[in-house]
Write a protein that holds these residues in place. Structure first.
Motif, PDB file in Angstrom:
ATOM      1  N   GLN A  15      39.902  47.821  42.572  1.00 38.39           N
ATOM      2  CA  GLN A  15      39.758  46.422  42.971  1.00 38.39           C
ATOM      3  C   GLN A  15      38.646  45.783  42.146  1.00 38.39           C
ATOM      4  O   GLN A  15      37.470  45.922  42.447  1.00 38.39           O
ATOM      5  CB  GLN A  15      39.450  46.306  44.464  1.00 38.39           C
TER       6      GLN A  15
ATOM      7  N   PHE B  11      49.965  45.074  45.657  1.00 39.96           N
ATOM      8  CA  PHE B  11      49.185  44.121  46.431  1.00 39.96           C
ATOM      9  C   PHE B  11      49.147  42.738  45.781  1.00 39.96           C
ATOM     10  O   PHE B  11      49.141  42.617  44.554  1.00 39.96           O
ATOM     11  CB  PHE B  11      47.751  44.630  46.595  1.00 39.96           C
ATOM     12  N   GLY B  12      49.070  41.722  46.634  1.00 41.13           N
ATOM     13  CA  GLY B  12      48.829  40.368  46.181  1.00 41.13           C
ATOM     14  C   GLY B  12      47.357  40.151  45.882  1.00 41.13           C
ATOM     15  O   GLY B  12      46.548  41.059  46.053  1.00 41.13           O
ATOM     16  N   PRO B  13      46.983  38.940  45.440  1.00 38.83           N
ATOM     17  CA  PRO B  13      45.608  38.674  45.012  1.00 38.83           C
ATOM     18  C   PRO B  13      44.631  38.494  46.160  1.00 38.83           C
ATOM     19  O   PRO B  13      43.420  38.456  45.929  1.00 38.83           O
ATOM     20  CB  PRO B  13      45.737  37.392  44.199  1.00 38.83           C
TER      21      PRO B  13
ATOM     22  N   PHE C 209      39.301  52.609  45.556  1.00 41.39           N
ATOM     23  CA  PHE C 209      39.684  53.083  46.881  1.00 41.39           C
ATOM     24  C   PHE C 209      40.644  54.257  46.754  1.00 41.39           C
ATOM     25  O   PHE C 209      41.627  54.201  46.025  1.00 41.39           O
ATOM     26  CB  PHE C 209      40.378  51.974  47.678  1.00 41.39           C
TER      27      PHE C 209
ATOM     28  N   SER D 197      38.086  40.237  40.769  1.00 39.78           N
ATOM     29  CA  SER D 197      39.159  39.304  41.128  1.00 39.78           C
ATOM     30  C   SER D 197      39.736  39.606  42.500  1.00 39.78           C
ATOM     31  O   SER D 197      40.470  38.779  43.061  1.00 39.78           O
ATOM     32  CB  SER D 197      40.280  39.365  40.091  1.00 39.78           C
ATOM     33  N   ARG D 198      39.414  40.748  43.039  1.00 40.03           N
ATOM     34  CA  ARG D 198      39.852  41.176  44.377  1.00 40.03           C
ATOM     35  C   ARG D 198      41.267  41.736  44.406  1.00 40.03           C
ATOM     36  O   ARG D 198      41.716  42.225  45.430  1.00 40.03           O
ATOM     37  CB  ARG D 198      39.729  40.031  45.397  1.00 40.03           C
ATOM     38  N   GLN D 199      42.002  41.640  43.315  1.00 39.23           N
ATOM     39  CA  GLN D 199      43.355  42.195  43.286  1.00 39.23           C
ATOM     40  C   GLN D 199      43.288  43.709  43.423  1.00 39.23           C
ATOM     41  O   GLN D 199      42.430  44.351  42.843  1.00 39.23           O
ATOM     42  CB  GLN D 199      44.024  41.848  41.951  1.00 39.23           C
ATOM     43  N   MET D 200      44.172  44.292  44.200  1.00 42.58           N
ATOM     44  CA  MET D 200      44.272  45.746  44.338  1.00 42.58           C
ATOM     45  C   MET D 200      45.285  46.261  43.322  1.00 42.58           C
ATOM     46  O   MET D 200      46.451  45.877  43.353  1.00 42.58           O
ATOM     47  CB  MET D 200      44.729  46.120  45.743  1.00 42.58           C
TER      48      MET D 200
ATOM     49  N   TYR E 136      43.304  53.291  44.058  1.00 39.80           N
ATOM     50  CA  TYR E 136      43.461  51.875  43.750  1.00 39.80           C
ATOM     51  C   TYR E 136      42.144  51.345  43.203  1.00 39.80           C
ATOM     52  O   TYR E 136      41.068  51.729  43.645  1.00 39.80           O
ATOM     53  CB  TYR E 136      43.845  51.074  44.994  1.00 39.80           C
TER      54      TYR E 136
END
Lengths: 111, 116
Positions: free
Chosen positions: B39, A102-104, B91, B42-45, B37
């Motif tokens: 998260q 995934f991207g940021p 997740f 930073s919201r990056q998965m 996953y």
């Protein structure tokens, strides 16, 4: 650097405007994906692409358009933004049946 | 349709302790993949761990391991020796193994809080 990037990272727009979110990957993965993340829904697939010039709908495609003229790029366009499209958008890439990376993310606010 | 359920919206753990996050899924398929996953803020998965359904051995990655119970359709994540950097949303995701593209189906996530 190798990886997957998204731009912009944050975007504020108004209802009715067209917005394009960019995604670029350097791994030469065949598959690319767009997801949106909303509270209570986890991640939902908007569109995906198996290769250049091949795209298909996911779970929630309405109001979105994608294209893939080059393997490394997969832009997502909101043709006429609505408030319900306020969300965090993630691009991902991967090879067939392999893990997705995934991207940021891009945080989009539609006023 | 396949569904993934994470029944714990939030979990807490102290540093150095162990915590287990639950995930159940519903499918009639016999071949599939399961993923966890992470998260962070930073919201990056970030992929934590992956399990192929045909493998009986539970996957492990350093301090992260899974308890895969195929008959019960359960796929829990155990984090040992928890660290402050483990604080994140986690997740669980499912993907069917079949010809053609198969999408990832995500659960709604579990927020892990780690206290010193």
């Amino acid at each position: 650097d190798a990886g997957i990037t998204q731009s912009p990272r944050y975007k504020i727009t108004e209802t009715g405007r067209q917005v394009t979110l960019m995604c670029h990957q350097t791994w030469s993965h065949s598959y690319m994906f767009w997801y949106r993340q909303d509270l209570g829904h986890g991640l939902r697939l908007i569109y995906y692409s198996a290769a250049a010039d091949i795209t298909d709908k996911g779970e929630v495609p309405d109001g979105y358009v994608v294209s893939r003229s080059k393997t490394e790029n997969f832009p997502l366009t909101l043709e006429s933004a609505t408030r319900s499209q306020t969300s965090v958008y993630f691009c991902a890439s991967g090879d067939y049946q392999e893990t997705q990376y995934f991207g940021p993310g891009t945080r989009l606010l539609v006023l | 349709a396949q569904t993934v359920t994470q029944s714990q919206p939030e979990m807490s753990v102290q540093e150095a302790e162990t915590v287990t996050l639950s995930c159940t899924y519903d499918t009639s398929e016999s071949d599939y993949y399961l993923f966890w996953y992470k998260q962070p803020p930073s919201r990056q998965m970030i992929l934590v761990i992956r399990q192929e359904a045909y493998k009986q051995q539970n996957a492990t990655e350093n301090r992260f391991s899974v308890n895969f119970q195929k008959a019960a359709k359960s796929f829990s994540l155990k984090i040992s020796d928890s660290q402050l950097g483990d604080a994140a949303m986690y997740f669980c995701a499912y993907r069917r193994e079949d010809t053609g593209f198969q999408k990832l189906v995500f659960g709604t996530g579990t927020r892990l809080l780690v206290s010193p």
